[in-house]
Scaffold this motif. Structure first.
Motif: not given
Ligand code: C2E
Ligand code: MG
Ligand code: MG
Ligand code: MG
Length: 295
Positions: A50, A64, A66, A123-124, A241-243, A262-263, A268
């Motif tokens: 994204q 970023e 994901l 990272l976790s 985040e998330g604009v 953000g979207y 992403p």
């Molecule tokens: P995060 O790191 O805070 O990632 C941002 C999340 O917000 C992502 O969800 C993204 O798709 C979503 N997002 C971005 N812009 C918008 C927007 O405008 N509106 C809305 N509604 N959502 C938006 P995603 O991909 O479902 O990931 C959720 C969480 O899962 C991440 O939060 C992160 O904590 C975890 N995650 C994702 N990929 C990885 C990874 O490779 N490793 C680890 N350890 N955690 C991950």
């Protein structure tokens, strides 16, 4: 007596339904934990990217990463769900390794195509207790002829809290080798201020929950405004985040926010779609600049 009996039947039915729901959830979790290692070896995981856009000059030079998992029976499993289970079952380092390697490979491919981009991985908590990790990442980047700034990491406040002393030492190592660190989901953790002072952080990402209603909710606006002042006062770069709307961008620009994710710019995207988006966005931006100079 009849009524009481019916009441008892209804209650036992409710309990049975509840238990069934619990069982289903439990089974799903077991399946997820069991299948995670298989997902890696069978290529069920992929990455999406994204964009992060600098709203001062409307440029994108970072993204970023994901993770996504398409399970053969369960379908799409949200990362929030399986990352937590991977952490609890001791499988998270396997996932993080996979993400790291896949990201670096993609960065090298993009570099070869002339796309110069910085990418952040999440990272976790457990990863941050691994003192080998910073050195391993440095080596991996060198092996692919990538500069150290090509990769950065995102960590949540919660991850730091788990074992603060160890984690801070590992973060210092990351900083030492030149890998930038972002605090993710800022404002939702427990600690915020003390840690901002203590941690070797470069960037703070304000959580989506404060951003999403910023154009209608005065309290959120207040919180975001104050957070941006605080973060910038500490000389750190600030990401919203998330604009989802252009109104949101306008407000954030007025509040002197640096970067928007953000979207409103893009969801992403898979690597190939990201490259298309990136090239289009860069060209549109150049065209706009050219128009400005002609005027
Ligand atoms: P995060 O790191 O805070 O990632 C941002 C999340 O917000 C992502 O969800 C993204 O798709 C979503 N997002 C971005 N812009 C918008 C927007 O405008 N509106 C809305 N509604 N959502 C938006 P995603 O991909 O479902 O990931 C959720 C969480 O899962 C991440 O939060 C992160 O904590 C975890 N995650 C994702 N990929 C990885 C990874 O490779 N490793 C680890 N350890 N955690 C991950
Ligand atoms: Mg993140
Ligand atoms: Mg976040
Ligand atoms: Mg999150």
């Amino acid at each position: 007596a009849e009524i009481a009996l019916n009441q008892a039947r209804i209650e036992s039915l409710a309990i049975a339904t509840y238990l069934q729901g619990e069982d289903e959830r439990y089974l799903r979790e077991l399946m997820i934990i069991r299948d995670l290692p298989i997902a890696i070896s069978q290529g069920q995981l992929h990455l999406v990217f994204q964009p992060k856009v600098d709203i001062h000059n409307n440029r994108c030079n970072s993204a970023e990463t994901l993770i996504r998992w398409q399970h053969p029976q369960l379908g799409f499993i949200p990362p929030d769900e399986f990352i937590r289970l991977a952490e609890n079952s001791g499988n998270i380092s396997m996932i993080s390794d996979w993400v790291l390697n896949a990201t670096v490979k993609q960065l090298a491919l993009w570099k070869a195509q002339g796309i110069e981009l910085k990418v952040a991985i999440n990272l976790s908590a457990y990863d941050l207790t691994n003192a080998q990790l910073p050195g391993d990442i440095k080596q991996l980047l060198a092996d692919h002829d990538l500069p150290i700034e090509a990769l950065s990491i995102e960590v949540t406040e919660g991850a730091v809290m788990k074992d603060a002393q160890t984690v801070i030492a590992v973060l210092q190592q990351f900083k030492g080798i030149g890998i930038a660190i972002a605090i993710d989901d800022f404002g939702t953790g427990h600690s915020s201020l003390a840690y901002l002072k203590l941690l070797p952080v470069n960037e703070v990402k304000i959580d989506r929950s404060f951003i999403k209603d910023i154009h209608t909710d005065a309290t959120d606006l207040m919180i975001v405004d104050t957070s941006i002042r605080l973060i910038k006062g500490l000389n750190l770069s600030v990401v919203a985040e998330g604009v989802e709307s252009t109104e949101g961008i306008d407000i954030l620009r007025r509040l002197d926010c640096d970067i928007v994710q953000g979207y409103v710019y893009s969801k992403p995207l898979k690597a190939d779609d990201f490259a298309i988006w990136f090239n289009q966005f860069s060209q549109a931006n150049m065209a706009a600049k050219l128009e400005d100079t002609v005027k």
